[in-house]
Design an enzyme around this catalytic site. Sequence first.
Site, PDB file in Angstrom:
ATOM      1  N   ARG A  25       8.772  48.769 -50.922  1.00  0.00           N
ATOM      2  CA  ARG A  25       8.971  50.120 -50.371  1.00  0.00           C
ATOM      3  C   ARG A  25       8.606  50.160 -48.880  1.00  0.00           C
ATOM      4  O   ARG A  25       8.006  51.115 -48.388  1.00  0.00           O
ATOM      5  CB  ARG A  25       8.158  51.170 -51.144  1.00  0.00           C
ATOM      6  N   SER A  78       8.899  60.057 -56.561  1.00  0.00           N
ATOM      7  CA  SER A  78       7.601  59.398 -56.728  1.00  0.00           C
ATOM      8  C   SER A  78       6.727  59.628 -55.499  1.00  0.00           C
ATOM      9  O   SER A  78       7.109  59.255 -54.392  1.00  0.00           O
ATOM     10  CB  SER A  78       7.800  57.892 -56.935  1.00  0.00           C
ATOM     11  N   GLU A 114       4.069  56.946 -51.305  1.00  0.00           N
ATOM     12  CA  GLU A 114       5.420  56.472 -51.014  1.00  0.00           C
ATOM     13  C   GLU A 114       6.116  57.492 -50.120  1.00  0.00           C
ATOM     14  O   GLU A 114       6.962  57.153 -49.302  1.00  0.00           O
ATOM     15  CB  GLU A 114       6.198  56.271 -52.313  1.00  0.00           C
TER      16      GLU A 114
END
Length: 357
Positions: free
Chosen positions: A170, A244, A340
């Site tokens: 990520r 998320s 995130e």
Amino acid sequence: MNTESIPTLQENKNIKAYNTFGVDCMAEYYARVDHLEQLQNVLGQLSISYNRMLILGGGSNLLFVGNYGGIVLHNAFKGIEVLDEDAGRIRIQVGAGMNWHRFVTYCVEREWGGIENLALIPGRVGAAPIQNIGAYGVEFEDVFESLRAVHLKSGEVEAFDNEECRFGYRDSIFKGALKGQYLITDITLILEKNKAPDTSYDSLSNHLMDQGIHEPGIEDVFRAVVDIRQSKLPDPDELGNAGSFFKNPVITSGRYESLEKEFGEVPGYPEGNNKIKVPAAWLIDKAGWRGVRRGEVGTYPHQALVIVNYGGATGAQILEFAAEIRSAVFERFEIKLDPEVNIITTGDQDWKRLLIN
């Protein structure tokens, strides 16, 4: 000069409609740009001293904490072009301002494989390389060839290949050393024809088996991913969220074994180099935070990793709620959760300090 190519630089623009958390945020300046000449023109207009500039796509991975003192450039670059193809593969270039899921759908309909596992991820195409998005066993970097981006100070177009993007979990160079320095205009992917899709992820393979599909094709996997995501994740148009909120933490295998001894069976996925990725949703759930609500903020009852805005919550309230979750998980498991979501604060605020680093 074509005046239609010069976007309007709006002052004090409320960008609540442009972030999926649905929080009020006033941008000091705002401009929507949808092609290169337009972007270069607006950059040339910036005679005032702008210390802060934010590139906005679908607003699906942002949390604004307070107003934004600077310029918001809304990336609306569109277009899909097949660069070349043969019997087994296809190189395709797509504008960074396109909706990611619509692009995935476009490819699946043509049986171009490689991104079907990434269906229904919210946001625009330009966010995919920045975040190195991933889901159900597939990472964006697996299909990525290159991108083009405009340097915001010079206005020059530069190209970045896969290696130059420095992808991580990520993560990419555009979240690190080059953060805020470029606007991505388009990306180029290499997709495959007649390729067996990746069904290695347990929840995906189980869903397909439950449907009686034993030899799934690209469209089967696409539909399965959509079904799973829709069953677990709220629609941002109905309930404000950014998907998320935290990354899945990666811990040592030794630490993982200690967790299993203390808490019993713990889900985990090998990451190589004696590292294990543990689902943040499991940690949050076991810490007692799934479905918890504080006023207008809460975790989604069907997916603990998603923080939702039930209506009217501020960015500061959402961040404070996230800090409580992070503290609770650390207190129980001694594991730190990193967001995130990109947290956009005012002035010199530090989200790490706000999240009790």
